[in-house]
Design a protein around this motif. Structure first.
Motif, short mmCIF file in Angstrom:
data_model
loop_
_atom_site.label_atom_id
_atom_site.label_comp_id
_atom_site.label_asym_id
_atom_site.label_seq_id
_atom_site.Cartn_x
_atom_site.Cartn_y
_atom_site.Cartn_z
N PRO A 184 18.26 20.26 -4.12
CA PRO A 184 18.25 20.74 -2.73
C PRO A 184 16.83 21.00 -2.23
O PRO A 184 15.93 21.31 -3.02
N LEU A 185 16.63 20.85 -0.95
CA LEU A 185 15.33 21.16 -0.36
C LEU A 185 15.02 22.64 -0.48
O LEU A 185 13.87 23.05 -0.48
N MET A 186 16.07 23.47 -0.54
CA MET A 186 15.88 24.90 -0.75
C MET A 186 17.01 25.42 -1.64
O MET A 186 18.08 24.81 -1.72
N SER A 187 16.77 26.55 -2.30
CA SER A 187 17.80 27.14 -3.13
C SER A 187 18.87 27.79 -2.25
O SER A 187 18.65 28.05 -1.06
N LEU A 231 10.83 30.58 -2.59
CA LEU A 231 11.12 31.98 -2.27
C LEU A 231 9.85 32.76 -1.98
O LEU A 231 9.81 33.60 -1.07
N ASN A 232 8.79 32.51 -2.76
CA ASN A 232 7.50 33.18 -2.50
C ASN A 232 6.95 32.79 -1.14
O ASN A 232 6.42 33.62 -0.40
N ALA A 233 7.06 31.50 -0.80
CA ALA A 233 6.60 31.04 0.51
C ALA A 233 7.43 31.68 1.62
O ALA A 233 6.90 32.03 2.69
N GLN A 236 6.20 35.15 2.36
CA GLN A 236 4.98 35.14 3.17
C GLN A 236 5.27 34.73 4.61
O GLN A 236 4.73 35.30 5.55
N GLU A 237 6.15 33.76 4.77
CA GLU A 237 6.46 33.24 6.10
C GLU A 237 7.14 34.28 6.98
O GLU A 237 6.80 34.45 8.16
N LEU A 238 8.11 35.02 6.40
CA LEU A 238 8.92 35.94 7.20
C LEU A 238 8.60 37.41 6.92
O LEU A 238 9.30 38.30 7.39
N ASN A 239 7.53 37.65 6.14
CA ASN A 239 7.13 39.03 5.82
C ASN A 239 8.27 39.78 5.14
O ASN A 239 8.65 40.88 5.56
#
Length: 298
Positions: A184-187, A231-233, A236-239
């Protein structure tokens, strides 16, 4: 090929034209001729030609032009460093915008600790002797039903109405995939978190029971690191801050290290704070392992 002969290095020189005449092609062999000492090789026209052309095994790396960053080093050394301000769930512990994990064997008390932690944290009570700072949060339960959550809260004497909980057992990511057609592109967890933020933009902290449930190839470093990188990104993206629970393998049930996390070693390497739970005789040993502070043992 270099050889050792009579105490000095020699070099065997061969002529590919020197083949046994009359043999079949597959049986032909090369005759070694004119064994040459290392000293003779260094004095030979062949060596001189190789060095003139830049060398074969001893090529020289051309010095690069001055890199702009190097020109700034003196100025940087004389300046005062500037660091961004940092907020924490607990003063000096569990920095916001990062991932943290509670790890231990099944039944060791992770869920009991988590709900007690959340209750005290949202009431801004001190935890581990440190001031708590609360933020809008949600609890995602990946490993038990709503009824199971209520039974847990009943056992530890906490009112279910105190908590903002979402059971996620029926949520499945069905979006796009990588070129391999299966990754998947994301979990599923990233998908769930994004959906929650869409509905409730004020959310800043996600407590996740069953952090690695739904993760593809949990023992594979590449797959695990891609999932955690996403998940780390996202943090950071959504605080956002993620605090999750997961298991330890049976052989690591007594470990109090980052390697205690079930699955790939990428887990320990890419998670900010690890809190381990291990049985020690009749008690539970709890060890907090931050990146920037000394370990704390309770």
């Amino acid at each position: 090929t270099p050889n050792q002969k009579h105490g000095h290095v020699s070099r065997a020189v061969y002529n590919p034209k020197h083949l046994h005449q009359g043999d079949h092609k597959e049986d032909q062999q090369v005759d070694l001729i004119d064994e040459q000492s290392w000293e003779e090789y260094l004095s030979s026209p062949e060596y001189a030609e190789e060095m003139e052309n830049g060398g074969v095994e001893n090529s020289v790396v051309e010095a690069p032009a001055e890199w702009p960053h190097f020109a700034k080093l003196k100025e940087i050394d004389q300046s005062k460093p500037v660091y961004p301000s940092q907020t924490y769930l607990l003063d000096g512990l569990l920095p916001t915008g990062e991932m943290h994990v509670l790890v231990g064997s099944s039944g060791v008390g992770k869920s009991t600790f988590l709900y007690d932690f959340i209750n005290r944290w949202q009431h801004e009570e001190k935890i581990f002797g440190r001031k708590a700072t609360r933020y809008p949060y949600i609890i995602l339960s990946n490993d038990r039903s709503k009824a199971g959550i209520v039974r847990t809260l009943q056992r530890i004497g906490l009112n279910p109405r105190l908590f903002n909980i979402k059971e996620t057992l029926r949520i499945v990511y069905a979006g796009g995939y990588m070129k391999d057609g299966r990754t998947p592109l994301m979990s599923e967890l990233e998908f769930t978190i994004r959906e929650c933020v869409k509905k409730e933009p004020a959310l800043r902290v996600f407590f996740v029971e069953g952090l690695h449930i739904g993760q593809t190839e949990g023992n594979d470093y590449g797959a695990t690191s891609r999932s955690l990188k996403g998940l780390n990104a996202l943090c950071q993206e959504l605080n956002l801050t993620i605090v999750g629970t997961t298991h330890t393998p049976k052989h690591g049930a007594q470990q109090s290290t980052r390697e205690a996390i079930l699955g790939s070693v990428a887990n320990g390497g890419m998670i900010e704070t690890v809190i381990t739970f291990a049985r020690a005789k009749d008690a539970i040993k709890l060890v907090v392992i931050p990146r920037q502070e000394a370990e704390l043992t309770f």
